[in-house]
Design an enzyme around this catalytic site. Sequence first.
Site, mmCIF file in Angstrom:
data_model
loop_
_atom_site.group_PDB
_atom_site.id
_atom_site.type_symbol
_atom_site.label_atom_id
_atom_site.label_comp_id
_atom_site.label_asym_id
_atom_site.label_seq_id
_atom_site.Cartn_x
_atom_site.Cartn_y
_atom_site.Cartn_z
ATOM 1 N N ASP A 41 0.836 -1.201 0.000
ATOM 2 C CA ASP A 41 0.000 0.000 0.000
ATOM 3 C C ASP A 41 0.868 1.248 0.000
ATOM 4 O O ASP A 41 2.037 1.211 0.397
ATOM 5 C CB ASP A 41 -0.885 0.030 1.253
ATOM 6 C CG ASP A 41 -2.086 -0.888 1.134
ATOM 7 O OD1 ASP A 41 -2.357 -1.366 0.026
ATOM 8 O OD2 ASP A 41 -2.747 -1.121 2.158
ATOM 9 N N LYS A 63 -4.058 2.444 -2.737
ATOM 10 C CA LYS A 63 -5.238 3.267 -3.012
ATOM 11 C C LYS A 63 -4.950 4.692 -2.567
ATOM 12 O O LYS A 63 -4.301 4.923 -1.557
ATOM 13 C CB LYS A 63 -6.463 2.726 -2.260
ATOM 14 C CG LYS A 63 -6.822 1.284 -2.594
ATOM 15 C CD LYS A 63 -8.026 0.843 -1.792
ATOM 16 C CE LYS A 63 -8.433 -0.587 -2.103
ATOM 17 N NZ LYS A 63 -7.466 -1.564 -1.581
ATOM 18 N N MET A 174 -9.120 8.600 7.980
ATOM 19 C CA MET A 174 -9.511 8.897 6.594
ATOM 20 C C MET A 174 -10.650 9.915 6.563
ATOM 21 O O MET A 174 -11.598 9.785 5.780
ATOM 22 C CB MET A 174 -9.924 7.603 5.866
ATOM 23 C CG MET A 174 -8.843 6.526 5.900
ATOM 24 S SD MET A 174 -9.421 4.911 5.319
ATOM 25 C CE MET A 174 -10.501 4.412 6.679
#
Length: 263
Positions: A41, A63, A174
């Site tokens: 990641d 991502k 997030m």
Amino acid sequence: MTDQAYRTGRVTLVGAGPGSRELLTLGAVEALRGADVVLYDRLAPVEVLAEFCPGATLVDVGKRPGHHAVPQEDIERLLVEHALAGADVVRFKGGDPYVFGRGGEEVLACRRAGVPVEVIPGVTSSIAVPAAAGIPLTHRGIAHAFTVISGHAPLTAEEYTHLAGLGGTVVVLMGVSALPALAPGLVRAGLDPDTPAAVVERGHRSGQRTTVAPIAALPAAAALAGVRSPAVIVIGEVVRLASEGDAEADALLRRAGEAVAAP
């Protein structure tokens, strides 16, 4: 044909922590040293791969906000395919695989395919990043519980009411893009608008920065500071303990409120 082609490999989901190599566990390092393939990641400390698994095939499946270069189902397919071809595969994930990391989905995909799978926990950013800014999530006499939520999905009115009434500390992962809706939603649900709050950017990384303000003023303060992901939002009285303690944090909160209120 090599011996590897005659056996099923295995998949190890490795929690990489919030980004600092110093927060990798011994288990994480051992798994990387035995890896034939690493799917990594963007928030994992990628710079360690050349040191710990120099011969491994590296696959970037990271991502980014609003952009998933490799869909989740393709990540799961790659894990299974490499393992069935005989490789020892490491899925190198930022934070902890089971804290909003979709680790459970990857484990289930491996199990369905008959691939041996193991999970090595990582230091979750929900705890480590506030700590890097001097914010304890619990503190005797101030907060005896904390709640961790994802900022990806919009909250319902019932969820806002529940969070506002919990007490303790709320940590949002997030959540930078959700902050303009999150803060007023909590205030409307009954949270004191003067509740201390902070956004900690790039925790445990170069350029770490903390923006502090009362919750009602935090969206404006974050916009003024140009806050960007990755970041962790902390809401609660423990924010007053940031850095050098109550007096310093109180001064930061006052200055932040004044700056946002100024015309």
